[in-house]
Write a protein that holds these residues in place. Structure first.
Motif, short mmCIF file in Angstrom:
data_model
loop_
_atom_site.label_atom_id
_atom_site.label_comp_id
_atom_site.label_asym_id
_atom_site.label_seq_id
_atom_site.Cartn_x
_atom_site.Cartn_y
_atom_site.Cartn_z
N ASP A 129 0.83 -1.25 -0.11
CA ASP A 129 0.08 0.10 -0.08
C ASP A 129 0.87 1.15 -0.07
N SER A 130 0.33 2.22 -0.53
CA SER A 130 1.02 3.51 -0.61
C SER A 130 0.25 4.73 -0.78
N THR A 131 0.65 6.04 0.08
CA THR A 131 0.07 7.26 -0.59
C THR A 131 0.89 8.17 -1.27
N PHE A 132 1.83 7.49 -1.58
CA PHE A 132 2.85 8.55 -2.50
C PHE A 132 2.40 9.18 -3.67
N ASN A 133 1.21 8.55 -4.29
CA ASN A 133 0.85 8.79 -5.68
C ASN A 133 -0.66 9.14 -5.56
N ARG A 134 -1.02 9.52 -4.28
CA ARG A 134 -2.34 10.16 -3.98
C ARG A 134 -2.37 10.95 -2.83
N GLN A 135 -3.55 11.01 -2.35
CA GLN A 135 -3.68 12.17 -1.16
C GLN A 135 -3.06 11.63 0.13
N PRO A 136 -2.25 12.46 0.86
CA PRO A 136 -1.69 12.19 1.97
C PRO A 136 -2.47 11.58 3.00
N ALA A 137 -1.93 10.82 4.03
CA ALA A 137 -3.01 10.31 5.02
C ALA A 137 -2.76 11.46 6.12
N THR A 138 -4.04 11.63 6.98
CA THR A 138 -3.92 12.52 7.79
C THR A 138 -4.72 12.10 9.24
N PHE A 139 -4.12 12.15 10.01
CA PHE A 139 -4.84 11.39 11.48
C PHE A 139 -4.27 12.09 12.81
N VAL A 140 -4.82 11.88 13.64
CA VAL A 140 -4.62 12.36 15.16
C VAL A 140 -3.66 11.17 15.67
N PHE A 141 -2.64 11.57 16.28
CA PHE A 141 -1.76 10.64 17.28
C PHE A 141 -2.60 9.60 18.03
N GLY A 142 -2.66 8.51 18.12
CA GLY A 142 -3.43 7.60 18.93
C GLY A 142 -4.78 7.51 18.70
N ASP A 143 -5.22 7.99 17.16
CA ASP A 143 -6.53 7.58 17.11
C ASP A 143 -6.76 5.97 16.45
N GLY A 144 -5.88 5.33 16.32
CA GLY A 144 -5.90 3.79 16.07
C GLY A 144 -5.78 3.67 14.53
N ASN A 145 -5.62 4.60 13.88
CA ASN A 145 -5.22 4.72 12.22
C ASN A 145 -4.10 3.80 11.97
N LEU A 146 -3.00 3.82 12.84
CA LEU A 146 -1.82 3.14 12.53
C LEU A 146 -1.56 2.37 13.65
N LEU A 147 -1.01 1.13 13.38
CA LEU A 147 -0.48 0.14 14.53
C LEU A 147 0.25 0.91 15.55
N PRO A 148 -0.02 0.58 16.75
CA PRO A 148 0.68 1.31 17.84
C PRO A 148 2.09 1.08 17.73
N ASN A 149 2.85 0.07 17.40
CA ASN A 149 4.22 -0.14 17.28
C ASN A 149 4.80 0.85 16.14
N VAL A 150 3.92 0.96 15.19
CA VAL A 150 4.49 1.89 14.11
C VAL A 150 4.33 3.31 14.23
N GLU A 151 3.36 3.83 15.13
CA GLU A 151 2.92 5.07 15.56
C GLU A 151 4.24 5.37 16.54
N ALA A 152 4.63 4.49 17.23
CA ALA A 152 5.77 4.64 18.32
C ALA A 152 6.94 5.11 17.61
N LYS A 153 7.21 4.68 16.43
CA LYS A 153 8.58 4.82 15.58
C LYS A 153 8.48 6.27 15.11
N LEU A 154 7.30 6.78 15.06
CA LEU A 154 7.30 8.22 14.35
C LEU A 154 7.51 9.40 15.58
N ILE A 155 7.26 9.02 16.80
CA ILE A 155 7.44 9.91 17.65
C ILE A 155 8.59 10.88 17.69
N GLY A 156 8.42 11.99 17.85
CA GLY A 156 9.71 13.13 17.73
C GLY A 156 9.79 13.21 16.34
N LEU A 157 9.62 12.75 15.25
CA LEU A 157 9.71 13.17 14.07
C LEU A 157 9.16 14.57 13.60
N THR A 158 9.50 15.54 12.84
CA THR A 158 8.79 16.82 12.58
C THR A 158 8.77 16.66 11.01
#
Length: 149
Positions: free
Chosen positions: A27-56
């Motif tokens: 799956d990919s969004t690079f050729n379509r609309q980006p994904a937008t979500f609120v941190f912790g809303d369940g849209n991403l697997l928790p372990n994936v979301e944890a890897k994003l912490i601190g990114l800007t």
């Protein structure tokens, strides 16, 4: 560009690609609309979301996701043998066919026919990506604070 970093009480807009070990894209969004979500809303697997912490905004990363961080290991208990009589007589059954079942709470549960015998149909209820090491490519487009609830 904002200096807000990914974490609780943030809204994140990003592009992502999920790939198998061989680089093929699931799956990919690079050729379509980006994904937008609120941190912790369940849209991403928790372990994936944890890897994003601190990114800007502007960050681009690639993470390897072992099965434990993605869809888990395959569970032999999730393979069920169901009497053929429980399927409609006119239903064309074939290996690889995805069928929607209802679980005990009447929620939809997809299963994949994995074997067909004379009297029994074997259905695999494991997630199709269970047991697979995946690669998650992400590009953070925007991070904005949201009001705490």
């Amino acid at each position: 560009m904002s200096n807000v970093s990914v974490g609780p009480n943030t809204e994140i807009s990003l592009h992502f690609a999920l790939m198998l070990e061989d680089g093929s894209e699931v799956d990919s969004t690079f050729n379509r609309q980006p994904a937008t979500f609120v941190f912790g809303d369940g849209n991403l697997l928790p372990n994936v979301e944890a890897k994003l912490i601190g990114l800007t905004a502007g960050a681009a990363e690639v993470f390897d996701l072992p099965p434990e961080d993605a869809f888990g290991q395959r569970n032999p208990a999730n393979i069920q043998r169901i009497p053929r009589s429980q399927f409609a007589a006119d239903m064309e059954l074939q290996e690889g066919l995805v069928i929607s079942f209802a679980d005990a709470s009447r929620a939809e549960l997809p299963g994949v026919i994995s074997a067909i015998e004379d009297e029994v149909i074997e259905v695999d209820f494991n997630h199709p990506l269970a047991g697979r090491t995946l690669q998650f490519k992400v590009e953070i487009l925007a991070v904005a604070p949201v009001a705490a609830e």
